[in-house]
Design an enzyme around this catalytic site. Structure first.
Site, PDB file in Angstrom:
ATOM      1  N   SER A 138      27.611  66.672 -52.813  1.00  0.00           N
ATOM      2  CA  SER A 138      26.261  66.141 -53.010  1.00  0.00           C
ATOM      3  C   SER A 138      25.892  66.383 -54.460  1.00  0.00           C
ATOM      4  O   SER A 138      26.525  67.209 -55.132  1.00  0.00           O
ATOM      5  CB  SER A 138      25.296  66.912 -52.094  1.00  0.00           C
ATOM      6  OG  SER A 138      23.952  66.681 -52.450  1.00  0.00           O
ATOM      7  N   TYR A 158      22.103  74.966 -48.228  1.00  0.00           N
ATOM      8  CA  TYR A 158      22.745  73.672 -48.501  1.00  0.00           C
ATOM      9  C   TYR A 158      23.321  73.644 -49.917  1.00  0.00           C
ATOM     10  O   TYR A 158      24.470  73.248 -50.138  1.00  0.00           O
ATOM     11  CB  TYR A 158      21.703  72.558 -48.323  1.00  0.00           C
ATOM     12  CG  TYR A 158      22.235  71.154 -48.375  1.00  0.00           C
ATOM     13  CD1 TYR A 158      22.715  70.530 -47.230  1.00  0.00           C
ATOM     14  CD2 TYR A 158      22.249  70.440 -49.572  1.00  0.00           C
ATOM     15  CE1 TYR A 158      23.188  69.221 -47.275  1.00  0.00           C
ATOM     16  CE2 TYR A 158      22.722  69.137 -49.622  1.00  0.00           C
ATOM     17  CZ  TYR A 158      23.190  68.536 -48.468  1.00  0.00           C
ATOM     18  OH  TYR A 158      23.658  67.246 -48.519  1.00  0.00           O
TER      19      TYR A 158
END
Ligand code: NAD
Length: 266
Positions: free
Chosen positions: A148, A161
């Site tokens: 990401s 995350y």
């Protein structure tokens, strides 16, 4: 349908977390290119079976499903073994399964921390550990790890995350160096914001965490960071994936393709 076209006829691909969102789209992109597929992920059994049948009939490829839980190393190894046994080979592994939880560090629930590290980071290790011996024996393989922009930069309230996705980058580089002379390449694909069910959930959670409306989250938080002010589309990610798994991608190793509208250029 995107413009990038690669012939993957006869190849076998596993995509973790492919019952929804980006994983389902990437599975479709690989099936459309001729690869036989093993789907994985949670969800309604009837809907998963309908997806499996549709992908197979639309694209004329074998599409199987394995329900391995990405928090369980034994089940992950079983998923890889299942793909190899059923499809006779394993050419492509896309480590895509992922979850999110949004909270400040000092309020972050420990069980959410553990689950995010297990699913978003440790499962990538377990799947690669199982797949690499098969790919090395074949003399060719392609592993693509969905990281990401949050593998490169941080945002508040996403401690687990961001930590997991930064970890995916380090793990990818290490494995890529180890495999460099084997015909196996290992890279990251870094999306910016894509409007998937995971993101839909984040809109409500972020609104709560920041005390603002959901419209303000989309305009001022999500697409504020993405200079093009456009969500990344599935076809844009499929195009990048097809390059990474193609023969032309043979010297792309230990790197990343970032499709973020310029987010990490800032
Ligand atoms: P999603 O929620 O739509 O899909 C997640 C998939 O993972 C589902 O198929 C779900 O069943 C599966 N999954 C969750 N827990 C699992 C478990 N324990 N075992 C097996 N499968 C499990 O999410 P998405 O937005 O499509 O995200 C996919 C990947 O892309 C994730 O790794 C995410 O971090 C990454 N990503 C997403 C965005 C975005 O904007 N959506 C941006 C950057 C990176």
């Amino acid at each position: 349908m995107g413009a990038v076209s690669v012939d993957l006829s006869g190849q076998a691909a596993v995509i973790t977390g492919s019952t929804s969102g980006i994983g389902a789209a990437l599975a479709e992109g690989l099936a459309r290119s001729g690869a036989n597929i093993v789907l994985n992920g949670f969800g309604n059994a009837g809907e998963i079976e309908a997806l499996r049948v549709r992908l197979s009939s639309d694209h004329g490829v074998s599409v199987l499903y394995h329900g391995a839980d990405m928090t369980r190393p034994g089940e992950i190894a079983d998923l890889i073994g299942f793909a190899h046994d059923q499809l006779g080979r394993l050419d492509i592994l896309v480590n895509n399964a992922g979850i999110q939880h949004v909270a400040p560090v000092d309020e972050f629930p420990e069980d959410k921390w553990d689950a995010i590290i297990a699913i978003n980071l440790s499962s990538v290790f377990h799947a690669m550990k199982a797949a690499l011996p098969i790919m090395k024996a074949q003399g060719r393989g392609r592993i693509v790890n969905l990281a990401s922009v949050h593998g490169l930069v941080a945002s508040p309230f996403k401690a687990a995350y961001v930590a997991a996705k930064h970890g995916v980058h380090g793990l990818t580089k290490t494995a890529a160096l180890e495999a460099a002379e084997t015909g196996v390449t290992i890279n990251c694909l870094n999306p910016g914001y894509v409007q998937t069910p995971l993101v839909e959930g984040q809109i409500a959670d972020t609104a709560k965490a920041r005390g603002i409306t959901e419209e303000e989250v989309v305009r001022d938080v999500m697409l504020a960071a993405q200079p093009t002010k456009q969500f990344v589309t599935y076809d844009q990610l499929i195009g990048a994936l097809l390059y990474l798994v193609s023969d032309d991608g043979a010297n792309m190793n230990g790197g990343a393709i970032t499709v973020d509208g310029g987010w990490t250029a800032k």
